[in-house]
Every structure is written in structure tokens, then in C-alpha cells.
Design a protein around this motif. Structure first.
Motif, PDB file in Angstrom:
ATOM      1  N   ASN A  17       0.786  -1.067   0.097  1.00  0.00           N
ATOM      2  CA  ASN A  17       0.049  -0.023   0.458  1.00  0.00           C
ATOM      3  C   ASN A  17       0.977   1.546  -0.032  1.00  0.00           C
ATOM      4  OD1 ASN A  17      -1.956   1.680   0.410  1.00  0.00           O
ATOM      5  ND2 ASN A  17      -2.123   1.483   2.326  1.00  0.00           N
ATOM      6  N   LEU A  18       0.750   2.324  -1.124  1.00  0.00           N
ATOM      7  CA  LEU A  18       2.134   3.455  -1.561  1.00  0.00           C
ATOM      8  C   LEU A  18       0.686   3.948  -1.599  1.00  0.00           C
ATOM      9  CD1 LEU A  18       4.774   2.389  -3.380  1.00  0.00           C
ATOM     10  CD2 LEU A  18       4.802   3.126  -1.288  1.00  0.00           C
ATOM     11  N   PRO A  19       1.015   5.510  -0.936  1.00  0.00           N
ATOM     12  CA  PRO A  19       0.251   6.438  -0.618  1.00  0.00           C
ATOM     13  C   PRO A  19      -0.067   6.941  -2.152  1.00  0.00           C
ATOM     14  CG  PRO A  19       1.793   7.201   0.377  1.00  0.00           C
ATOM     15  CD  PRO A  19       2.285   5.585   0.056  1.00  0.00           C
ATOM     16  N   GLY A  20      -1.174   7.491  -3.008  1.00  0.00           N
ATOM     17  CA  GLY A  20      -2.064   7.928  -3.986  1.00  0.00           C
ATOM     18  C   GLY A  20      -0.160   9.355  -4.367  1.00  0.00           C
ATOM     19  N   SER A  21      -0.039   9.827  -3.156  1.00  0.00           N
ATOM     20  CA  SER A  21       1.051  11.086  -3.409  1.00  0.00           C
ATOM     21  C   SER A  21       1.942  10.983  -3.602  1.00  0.00           C
ATOM     22  CB  SER A  21       0.061  12.243  -2.221  1.00  0.00           C
ATOM     23  OG  SER A  21       1.131  10.840  -1.260  1.00  0.00           O
ATOM     24  N   ILE A  22       2.877   9.433  -3.568  1.00  0.00           N
ATOM     25  CA  ILE A  22       3.898   8.738  -4.230  1.00  0.00           C
ATOM     26  C   ILE A  22       3.168   7.726  -5.836  1.00  0.00           C
ATOM     27  CG2 ILE A  22       5.537   6.997  -4.096  1.00  0.00           C
ATOM     28  CD1 ILE A  22       5.522   7.701  -1.362  1.00  0.00           C
ATOM     29  N   VAL A  23       2.647   7.529  -5.311  1.00  0.00           N
ATOM     30  CA  VAL A  23       2.365   6.121  -6.757  1.00  0.00           C
ATOM     31  C   VAL A  23       2.268   7.245  -8.019  1.00  0.00           C
ATOM     32  CG1 VAL A  23       0.664   5.013  -7.583  1.00  0.00           C
ATOM     33  CG2 VAL A  23       1.412   4.635  -5.585  1.00  0.00           C
ATOM     34  N   GLU A  24       1.050   8.415  -8.041  1.00  0.00           N
ATOM     35  CA  GLU A  24       0.198   9.033  -8.866  1.00  0.00           C
ATOM     36  C   GLU A  24       1.508   9.826  -9.345  1.00  0.00           C
ATOM     37  OE1 GLU A  24      -2.761   8.350 -10.287  1.00  0.00           O
ATOM     38  OE2 GLU A  24      -3.382   7.205  -9.075  1.00  0.00           O
ATOM     39  N   PRO A  25       1.990  10.614  -8.559  1.00  0.00           N
ATOM     40  CA  PRO A  25       3.604  11.144  -9.821  1.00  0.00           C
ATOM     41  C   PRO A  25       4.520  10.038 -10.550  1.00  0.00           C
ATOM     42  CG  PRO A  25       3.319  12.626  -7.282  1.00  0.00           C
ATOM     43  CD  PRO A  25       3.115  11.111  -7.588  1.00  0.00           C
ATOM     44  N   LEU A  26       4.699   9.123  -9.895  1.00  0.00           N
ATOM     45  CA  LEU A  26       5.435   8.412 -10.976  1.00  0.00           C
ATOM     46  C   LEU A  26       4.912   7.727 -12.304  1.00  0.00           C
ATOM     47  CD1 LEU A  26       7.138   6.128  -7.377  1.00  0.00           C
ATOM     48  CD2 LEU A  26       8.410   8.069  -8.809  1.00  0.00           C
ATOM     49  N   ILE A  27       3.568   7.497 -11.932  1.00  0.00           N
ATOM     50  CA  ILE A  27       3.186   7.084 -12.873  1.00  0.00           C
ATOM     51  C   ILE A  27       3.379   7.930 -13.521  1.00  0.00           C
ATOM     52  CG2 ILE A  27       0.437   6.665 -14.054  1.00  0.00           C
ATOM     53  CD1 ILE A  27       0.078   5.015 -11.780  1.00  0.00           C
ATOM     54  N   ALA A  28       3.169   9.091 -13.970  1.00  0.00           N
ATOM     55  CA  ALA A  28       2.871  10.829 -14.699  1.00  0.00           C
ATOM     56  C   ALA A  28       4.563  10.465 -15.347  1.00  0.00           C
ATOM     57  CB  ALA A  28       2.941  11.750 -14.221  1.00  0.00           C
ATOM     58  N   ALA A  29       5.275   9.934 -14.458  1.00  0.00           N
ATOM     59  CA  ALA A  29       6.986  10.268 -14.880  1.00  0.00           C
ATOM     60  C   ALA A  29       6.969   8.805 -15.614  1.00  0.00           C
ATOM     61  CB  ALA A  29       7.472   9.644 -13.594  1.00  0.00           C
ATOM     62  N   SER A  30       6.034   7.526 -15.314  1.00  0.00           N
ATOM     63  CA  SER A  30       6.234   6.540 -16.277  1.00  0.00           C
ATOM     64  C   SER A  30       6.197   7.282 -18.167  1.00  0.00           C
ATOM     65  CB  SER A  30       6.103   5.402 -15.583  1.00  0.00           C
ATOM     66  OG  SER A  30       4.539   5.461 -15.860  1.00  0.00           O
ATOM     67  N   ILE A  31       4.900   7.869 -17.887  1.00  0.00           N
ATOM     68  CA  ILE A  31       4.400   8.007 -19.431  1.00  0.00           C
ATOM     69  C   ILE A  31       5.887   8.737 -19.668  1.00  0.00           C
ATOM     70  CG2 ILE A  31       2.241   9.231 -19.760  1.00  0.00           C
ATOM     71  CD1 ILE A  31       1.389   8.302 -17.930  1.00  0.00           C
ATOM     72  N   VAL A  32       6.034  10.220 -19.931  1.00  0.00           N
ATOM     73  CA  VAL A  32       7.521  11.198 -19.856  1.00  0.00           C
ATOM     74  C   VAL A  32       8.207  10.350 -20.143  1.00  0.00           C
ATOM     75  CG1 VAL A  32       8.757  12.680 -19.214  1.00  0.00           C
ATOM     76  CG2 VAL A  32       6.452  12.589 -17.717  1.00  0.00           C
ATOM     77  N   TYR A  33       8.730   9.104 -19.181  1.00  0.00           N
ATOM     78  CA  TYR A  33      10.067   8.805 -20.092  1.00  0.00           C
ATOM     79  C   TYR A  33       9.787   7.744 -21.364  1.00  0.00           C
ATOM     80  CZ  TYR A  33      13.708   4.934 -20.472  1.00  0.00           C
ATOM     81  OH  TYR A  33      14.901   4.276 -20.451  1.00  0.00           O
ATOM     82  N   VAL A  34       8.778   6.833 -21.249  1.00  0.00           N
ATOM     83  CA  VAL A  34       8.304   5.857 -22.369  1.00  0.00           C
ATOM     84  C   VAL A  34       8.098   7.099 -23.868  1.00  0.00           C
ATOM     85  CG1 VAL A  34       6.874   4.874 -23.400  1.00  0.00           C
ATOM     86  CG2 VAL A  34       7.193   4.422 -21.346  1.00  0.00           C
ATOM     87  N   ALA A  35       7.212   8.421 -23.501  1.00  0.00           N
ATOM     88  CA  ALA A  35       7.003   8.642 -25.103  1.00  0.00           C
ATOM     89  C   ALA A  35       8.297  10.069 -24.784  1.00  0.00           C
ATOM     90  CB  ALA A  35       6.214  10.333 -24.090  1.00  0.00           C
ATOM     91  N   VAL A  36       9.062   9.672 -24.440  1.00  0.00           N
ATOM     92  CA  VAL A  36      10.943  10.653 -24.727  1.00  0.00           C
ATOM     93  C   VAL A  36      11.543   9.250 -25.631  1.00  0.00           C
ATOM     94  CG1 VAL A  36      13.162  11.621 -23.615  1.00  0.00           C
ATOM     95  CG2 VAL A  36      10.599  12.213 -23.194  1.00  0.00           C
TER      96      VAL A  36
END
Length: 397
Positions: free
Chosen positions: A260-279
Motif C-alpha cells: 500500500n503506497l499513498p497516491g501522493s507517491i504513486v500518481e506522480p511516478l505513474i506520470a513520470a513513467s509516461i514521460v519516460y516512455v514518450a521521450v
């Protein structure tokens, strides 16, 4: 052999940009006011029925059609919702009676074919701890059912979104997902209406699908990022397989409460994963050795995001595995649908280019790989920009 350079005509460049931009604009919405289901616990003891409801009162009172809106910020009357959210807890509590009147006029509860008038017993509306989160209130309703009542039915208003109804205090209790404008069907007061494994599986497939299309906006962009890497099927299969295995693991662990990880950690990391894949799509020319492993790692994060969604719906006791599998199957079907729609849009573009070429109207793209690369570069760039905004929004704003 490398494809020869072909000048891309203006209308096809615009088509590639606009088609991808539609995806991005559709996805570029705030997650702050995401619509969550209402959860109600139903209990009948000694002729008294009790409904304990966890509900976003402001969303219900605002007039927003929660059946079609995934985020209240996107509704035409979002201002009404925001105005209600600005009220204090006590001010919202004073308006709950209006909501109860609306429910009774439906009627919300029917016993042996007769409407049951429900009274407001208690309501707790918390103060808003975070302006970016929905305020969930606790509303307790009670009513009297006729002597000898053996069957109840719960209805839910059109436009009220999803209702998770859970029967309490009996063996083999009813648990069901009721959409806006629908009803539960007959529920035996004595219990025994627990869904079978297959029924539970079937009920949770659309729940999983719905949280990809249309509600899983960040997951949609991530899947599109996987699609944009290469025209070959192999790289896509490797990535999708890695992503599926990873999010299945953390979805199960999260649903079981083991991770169980809080959304404040998970959600920014999910967004960062999208950045990485796109770049990486912009600079890569195909699948490298580490991409599937990185996608697997990102899949672990996305699985935790899915687990938080599933936690909002709850899992029926005794049917945990069928519900979990059904939800995951729905997620996979949603992801495959995103890929299929993207592939179909690309096929339409290639077909339009070839028809134009055959008619001799202008010099056009005739090579699939060339057009895919142009589309991939444009789409990945837009996805990266949107995801970078999400990273900033979820960490600093």
C-alpha cells in the motif's frame, strides 16, 4: 533497407497531429475530482431497514450526470459542484435532507413491492482536508418494512453514477454494482443471494474496462506510448506482456492489502513513467534490451493505481479471486481496445494517403513505416508534454 525520404503533405501532417492531439486533449484533465462510486450497506433487523451510505453529497446535489462524467471538472455545471465543495461541512449537512427527498421520490427502497419511506438518522460531512480530493460523507437512513417482508429491492437514480450495494448481517449476502437508472432486482432479506464466481467475474469485467476507457486517462497515454515505439508486432507484444504481468502482481498485492503506497507517491511516478516512455520513443529506433524491464517496473506502479481504484469498489467477501480476475480481464480488454483504435486510426491515415496518391492529386506518403514514424514522433511529443504537466501538478500544485 531504410525507407527513402518522402515529403509529407500538409493535410496528412495535420491529420497526424490532430488525431493524436484528440487523444491528448481528452486525456489532459485533472484527476482532482474523479467520480467515485457510492457505497451502501443494507441491514434489516426486526422490521427496521438501515442503509449506511458513503457518498459524495456535493456531486449528487450538483446536477452533474455522474453516469457519463469521469471527472467533475469536465462537466458543464462543474461550477455548481465547486460551489457546494466550498461550503462548510455543517452547511452541506443541512442540504442532505434534499437529497433524501430525491431518493424517496424514486423510491430508493421497495419492500415486497411497496415503497419504503426512509428517514435521515445521521449524517457526517467532513471538512475538506485537501482541495484536490473529493469529500465523502456518511449518511445513515432508516425505515420500517411491513411485517413478513422477505424481499427488498434497491433502485438508484439516473445520473447518480455507480452504487456498490452490500447486504450485511446474513449468510451468503447480496453484493452488487448498480448503475444510474438501474435497480438491484429482488434481494432476499434472509440472505442467500450471494453471486456465484462466474457472476462476480462477469460483473467486474466492465468495471476494469471502464477504468481504462474512458476513465483511465493516464493509463491510456502509457499504452499509446508503448504502441508508438515500433511498427512491428514483436516489440509491442514484449512490452504489453511485461506491463500486464507487472500490474497483475501489484494489483493483487494491493487488493489484498499487502502493498500500500499513498497516491501522493504513486500518481506522480505513474506520470513520470509516461514521460519516460514518450521521450524514449522520440530518440529510439526500436526495442532495446532494457525497455521491457523498464516497462515491467512501470507496470508495478500502474498496478498499484488499479488497486486503489478497485479498493474504492471493494471486493465481495468469498468472491475475491473471481472479482480480481474479472477486473484485471476488463483492464486488459480496455488496453487492447486502445491499441486497436490507435492502429485503426493509423490504417485510415495510410489508406487516405494511398488513395490520394493513386488519384495523382499530390505527392503523398506511400510507406507505412514513414507515416508511422511521423505519427509516432508527434504523438510521443504531445504525450510527453501532457505527462510532464501531470508530474508538476501532482507534486508541486
Amino acid at each position: 533497407m531504410q525507407a527513402a525520404f518522402v515529403r509529407v503533405p500538409l493535410k496528412l501532417r495535420l491529420w497526424a497531429v490532430l488525431s493524436t492531439l484528440c487523444w491528448a486533449i481528452w486525456s489532459n484533465v485533472a484527476v482532482a475530482h474523479e467520480v467515485v462510486p457510492t457505497i451502501a450497506d443494507l441491514t434489516v433487523v426486526d422490521g427496521v431497514v438501515r442503509l449506511e451510505v458513503r457518498v459524495n453529497v456535493e456531486a449528487q446535489l450538483s446536477g452533474i450526470d455522474l453516469d457519463v462524467v469521469a471527472d467533475t471538472d469536465n462537466a458543464e455545471n462543474a461550477g455548481d459542484y465547486d460551489a457546494l465543495r466550498a461550503l462548510s461541512g455543517a452547511e452541506v449537512e443541512a442540504r442532505v435532507s434534499t437529497l433524501v427527498t430525491t431518493w424517496n421520490s424514486l423510491p430508493l427502497l421497495i419492500a415486497n413491492g411497496e415503497p419504503v419511506a426512509l428517514s435521515l438518522e445521521n449524517v457526517t460531512v467532513p471538512e475538506v482536508p485537501n482541495e484536490e480530493l473529493a469529500r465523502i460523507s456518511d449518511v445513515a437512513l432508516t425505515g420500517s418494512v411491513p411485517a413478513g417482508t422477505n424481499v427488498l429491492q434497491v433502485a438508484w437514480p439516473d445520473g447518480a453514477g455507480d452504487l456498490i450495494l452490500r447486504q450485511q448481517g446474513v449468510e451468503a449476502p447480496y453484493t452488487g454494482l448498480i448503475g444510474g437508472g438501474e435497480n438491484s432486482g429482488p434481494i432476499a432479506v434472509a440472505g442467500g443471494d450471494e453471486a456465484s464466481g462466474w457472476q462476480t467475474f462477469g460483473a467486474y469485467v466492465p468495471v476494469g474496462f471502464d477504468h481504462i476507457l474512458p476513465k483511465g486517462l493516464d493509463h491510456i497515454l502509457f499504452v499509446l506510448g508503448l504502441f508508438f515505439l515500433s511498427t512491428r508486432l514483436g516489440p509491442l507484444l514484449w512490452q504489453v506482456t511485461a506491463f500486464t504481468l507487472a500490474h497483475t502482481v501489484t494489483l493483487a498485492l494491493g487488493a489484498l492489502g499487502l502493498v500500500n503506497l499513498p497516491g501522493s507517491i504513486v500518481e506522480p511516478l505513474i506520470a513520470a513513467s509516461i514521460v519516460y516512455v514518450a521521450v524514449e520513443n522520440i530518440f529510439a529506433r526500436g526495442l532495446n534490451r532494457w525497455r521491457p524491464m523498464i516497462v515491467f517496473g512501470f507496470g508495478l506502479l500502474h498496478g498499484l493505481g488499479f488497486a486503489s481504484v478497485l479498493g474504492e469498489f471493494g471486493l465481495p467477501e468469498g468472491q475475491f479471486i473471481p472479482a480480481l480476475i474479472g477486473f484485471n480481464v476488463g483492464v486488459e480488454l480496455g488496453q487492447l481496445t486502445v491499441i486497436a483504435l490507435a492502429a485503426f486510426a493509423l490504417w485510415l491515415g495510410v489508406r487516405a494517403a494511398r488513395i490520394s496518391d493513386l488519384e495523382g492529386q499530390e505527392e503523398t506518403i506511400t510507406d507505412y513505416n514513414v507515416m508511422f514514424r511521423a505519427w509516432s514522433m508527434t504523438g510521443s511529443l504531445i504525450i510527453a508534454v501532457v505527462a510532464i504537466y501531470w508530474v508538476i501538478e501532482r507534486t508541486l500544485l
